[in-house]
Design a protein around this motif. Structure first.
Motif, PDB file in Angstrom:
ATOM      1  N   HIS A   3     -18.893  52.168  26.968  1.00  7.48           N
ATOM      2  CA  HIS A   3     -20.099  51.845  26.219  1.00  7.48           C
ATOM      3  C   HIS A   3     -21.172  51.322  27.169  1.00  7.48           C
ATOM      4  O   HIS A   3     -22.009  52.060  27.628  1.00  7.48           O
ATOM      5  CB  HIS A   3     -19.795  50.836  25.109  1.00  7.48           C
ATOM      6  CG  HIS A   3     -19.012  51.393  23.974  1.00  7.48           C
ATOM      7  ND1 HIS A   3     -17.640  51.557  24.019  1.00  7.48           N
ATOM      8  CD2 HIS A   3     -19.399  51.851  22.752  1.00  7.48           C
ATOM      9  CE1 HIS A   3     -17.221  52.095  22.874  1.00  7.48           C
ATOM     10  NE2 HIS A   3     -18.268  52.275  22.085  1.00  7.48           N
ATOM     11  N   ASP A  61     -20.561  56.003  24.795  1.00  8.09           N
ATOM     12  CA  ASP A  61     -21.013  56.016  23.401  1.00  8.09           C
ATOM     13  C   ASP A  61     -22.246  55.145  23.200  1.00  8.09           C
ATOM     14  O   ASP A  61     -22.402  54.101  23.846  1.00  8.09           O
ATOM     15  CB  ASP A  61     -19.910  55.507  22.483  1.00  8.09           C
ATOM     16  CG  ASP A  61     -18.837  56.549  22.223  1.00  8.09           C
ATOM     17  OD1 ASP A  61     -18.890  57.620  22.854  1.00  8.09           O
ATOM     18  OD2 ASP A  61     -17.935  56.280  21.399  1.00  8.09           O
ATOM     19  N   ASP A  62     -23.129  55.574  22.306  1.00  9.14           N
ATOM     20  CA  ASP A  62     -24.250  54.803  21.748  1.00  9.14           C
ATOM     21  C   ASP A  62     -25.554  54.958  22.512  1.00  9.14           C
ATOM     22  O   ASP A  62     -26.621  54.767  21.946  1.00  9.14           O
ATOM     23  CB  ASP A  62     -23.928  53.309  21.606  1.00  9.14           C
ATOM     24  CG  ASP A  62     -22.732  53.051  20.706  1.00  9.14           C
ATOM     25  OD1 ASP A  62     -22.398  53.936  19.889  1.00  9.14           O
ATOM     26  OD2 ASP A  62     -22.134  51.972  20.811  1.00  9.14           O
ATOM     27  N   VAL A  87     -27.235  58.335  19.595  1.00 11.37           N
ATOM     28  CA  VAL A  87     -27.545  57.945  18.217  1.00 11.37           C
ATOM     29  C   VAL A  87     -29.070  57.936  18.088  1.00 11.37           C
ATOM     30  O   VAL A  87     -29.736  57.051  18.635  1.00 11.37           O
ATOM     31  CB  VAL A  87     -26.978  56.548  17.889  1.00 11.37           C
ATOM     32  CG1 VAL A  87     -27.306  56.156  16.451  1.00 11.37           C
ATOM     33  CG2 VAL A  87     -25.472  56.510  18.131  1.00 11.37           C
ATOM     34  N   HIS A 120     -23.549  61.411  18.037  1.00 12.43           N
ATOM     35  CA  HIS A 120     -22.760  60.229  17.652  1.00 12.43           C
ATOM     36  C   HIS A 120     -23.252  59.675  16.323  1.00 12.43           C
ATOM     37  O   HIS A 120     -23.261  58.466  16.115  1.00 12.43           O
ATOM     38  CB  HIS A 120     -22.866  59.186  18.764  1.00 12.43           C
ATOM     39  CG  HIS A 120     -21.843  58.088  18.691  1.00 12.43           C
ATOM     40  ND1 HIS A 120     -20.530  58.291  18.302  1.00 12.43           N
ATOM     41  CD2 HIS A 120     -21.937  56.753  18.978  1.00 12.43           C
ATOM     42  CE1 HIS A 120     -19.874  57.154  18.352  1.00 12.43           C
ATOM     43  NE2 HIS A 120     -20.703  56.202  18.750  1.00 12.43           N
ATOM     44  N   SER A 121     -23.672  60.572  15.442  1.00 14.23           N
ATOM     45  CA  SER A 121     -24.258  60.288  14.127  1.00 14.23           C
ATOM     46  C   SER A 121     -25.719  59.902  14.287  1.00 14.23           C
ATOM     47  O   SER A 121     -26.171  59.550  15.382  1.00 14.23           O
ATOM     48  CB  SER A 121     -23.508  59.202  13.351  1.00 14.23           C
ATOM     49  OG  SER A 121     -23.900  57.916  13.744  1.00 14.23           O
ATOM     50  N   HIS A 124     -25.336  55.650  13.250  1.00 17.65           N
ATOM     51  CA  HIS A 124     -24.061  54.964  13.504  1.00 17.65           C
ATOM     52  C   HIS A 124     -23.362  54.485  12.235  1.00 17.65           C
ATOM     53  O   HIS A 124     -22.698  53.447  12.227  1.00 17.65           O
ATOM     54  CB  HIS A 124     -24.245  53.805  14.482  1.00 17.65           C
ATOM     55  CG  HIS A 124     -23.047  53.583  15.362  1.00 17.65           C
ATOM     56  ND1 HIS A 124     -22.008  52.735  15.021  1.00 17.65           N
ATOM     57  CD2 HIS A 124     -22.705  54.104  16.560  1.00 17.65           C
ATOM     58  CE1 HIS A 124     -21.098  52.728  15.971  1.00 17.65           C
ATOM     59  NE2 HIS A 124     -21.496  53.570  16.928  1.00 17.65           N
ATOM     60  N   PRO A 160     -18.411  57.739  14.998  1.00 15.54           N
ATOM     61  CA  PRO A 160     -18.743  56.311  15.072  1.00 15.54           C
ATOM     62  C   PRO A 160     -17.529  55.464  14.683  1.00 15.54           C
ATOM     63  O   PRO A 160     -16.847  55.765  13.698  1.00 15.54           O
ATOM     64  CB  PRO A 160     -19.877  56.160  14.053  1.00 15.54           C
ATOM     65  CG  PRO A 160     -20.491  57.533  13.958  1.00 15.54           C
ATOM     66  CD  PRO A 160     -19.342  58.480  14.118  1.00 15.54           C
ATOM     67  N   TYR A 161     -17.253  54.460  15.481  1.00  9.92           N
ATOM     68  CA  TYR A 161     -16.089  53.583  15.295  1.00  9.92           C
ATOM     69  C   TYR A 161     -14.766  54.342  15.412  1.00  9.92           C
ATOM     70  O   TYR A 161     -13.709  53.794  15.091  1.00  9.92           O
ATOM     71  CB  TYR A 161     -16.142  52.855  13.940  1.00  9.92           C
ATOM     72  CG  TYR A 161     -17.467  52.227  13.640  1.00  9.92           C
ATOM     73  CD1 TYR A 161     -17.867  51.058  14.284  1.00  9.92           C
ATOM     74  CD2 TYR A 161     -18.351  52.814  12.734  1.00  9.92           C
ATOM     75  CE1 TYR A 161     -19.106  50.480  14.023  1.00  9.92           C
ATOM     76  CE2 TYR A 161     -19.589  52.242  12.471  1.00  9.92           C
ATOM     77  CZ  TYR A 161     -19.958  51.088  13.124  1.00  9.92           C
ATOM     78  OH  TYR A 161     -21.199  50.527  12.865  1.00  9.92           O
TER      79      TYR A 161
END
Length: 232
Positions: A3, A61-62, A87, A120-121, A124, A160-161
């Motif tokens: 991350h 991610d993110d 995202v 990644h959506s 999120h 996500p998650y």
């Protein structure tokens, strides 16, 4: 799966220090791992051609801004490649100076031979909590946002998650059918296990969670053995 990367000594479960990242990237380089881009894995799934020796897919991610300011120079130093799952709602925040997410100019500045982007959506939300129609709309919103801003991306998704319907066979099948029906080629969970090759379950690819609060020996153990032989 990474991350954040800190440029100082701060670390937590989501944040790896630059010093630790250097140690990990040096290990990958010295041990002969071959870094992959998402497009390499897409070709493998589509064609069935074998992957190179000791393949590794490095993902972030993110879309934190330190992926550009801190991680990217380290990546180039060790001759590796990585992939960032974006995202769009976070990218919008990245245009404000006080925020910590990537800016559009950062995305265009990184070498596409070294960095690729995935989905990644849109904002999120957990896909486990959305309806199939909402998931379809979410994928389309992600694509539209990136296309309008001329950001090249792969049709690959990180949940996500790490959340998706795992335990209900009917919901799981409907969910995966929705992804494939909307052009998603690869999708990633967490799982902390190694993926057998050739890769057959292309919408539930597992990733190793690289945490900033764990020692280097555990990083090596995860990379070599995955969850099945980890001491927890």
């Amino acid at each position: 799966m990474y991350h954040k990367i800190s440029s100082n000594t701060y670390r937590d479960y989501l944040t790896v220090t630059k010093e630790d990242l250097e140690e990990q990237f040096l290990f990958l380089s010295q041990q002969g791992y071959t870094p992959l881009l998402l497009s390499d894995l897409v070709k493998h799934v589509r064609s069935g051609n074998p992957l190179p020796r000791k393949p590794v897919l490095i993902t972030f991610d993110d879309g934190y801004r330190d992926n550009y300011t801190t991680m990217y120079p380290v990546l180039k130093k060790y001759g590796l490649k990585a992939n960032i799952f974006l995202v769009p709602a976070f990218l919008e925040q990245g245009e404000t100076p006080q925020d910590n997410y990537l800016q559009l100019s950062d995305l265009h500045s990184m070498d596409p031979n070294l960095i690729e982007y995935g989905l990644h959506s849109y904002d999120h939300k957990s896909y486990k909590q959305l309806t199939l129609e909402e998931i379809e709309q979410d994928i389309n919103k992600c694509r539209q946002y990136l296309q309008e801003r001329k950001i090249a991306y792969q049709d690959c998704l990180a949940y996500p998650y790490g959340a998706f319907p795992k335990r209900h066979p009917v919901k799981r099948r409907q969910f995966l059918n929705t992804l494939s029906g909307n052009g998603i080629i690869l999708a990633f969970r967490i799982g902390n296990r190694l993926n057998a090759l050739p890769l057959r379950r292309s919408l539930v690819i597992q990733r190793l969670d690289i945490r900033g609060d764990e020692p280097f020996e555990l990083f090596k153990r995860k990379l070599q053995k995955g969850k099945k032989l980890m001491p927890f």
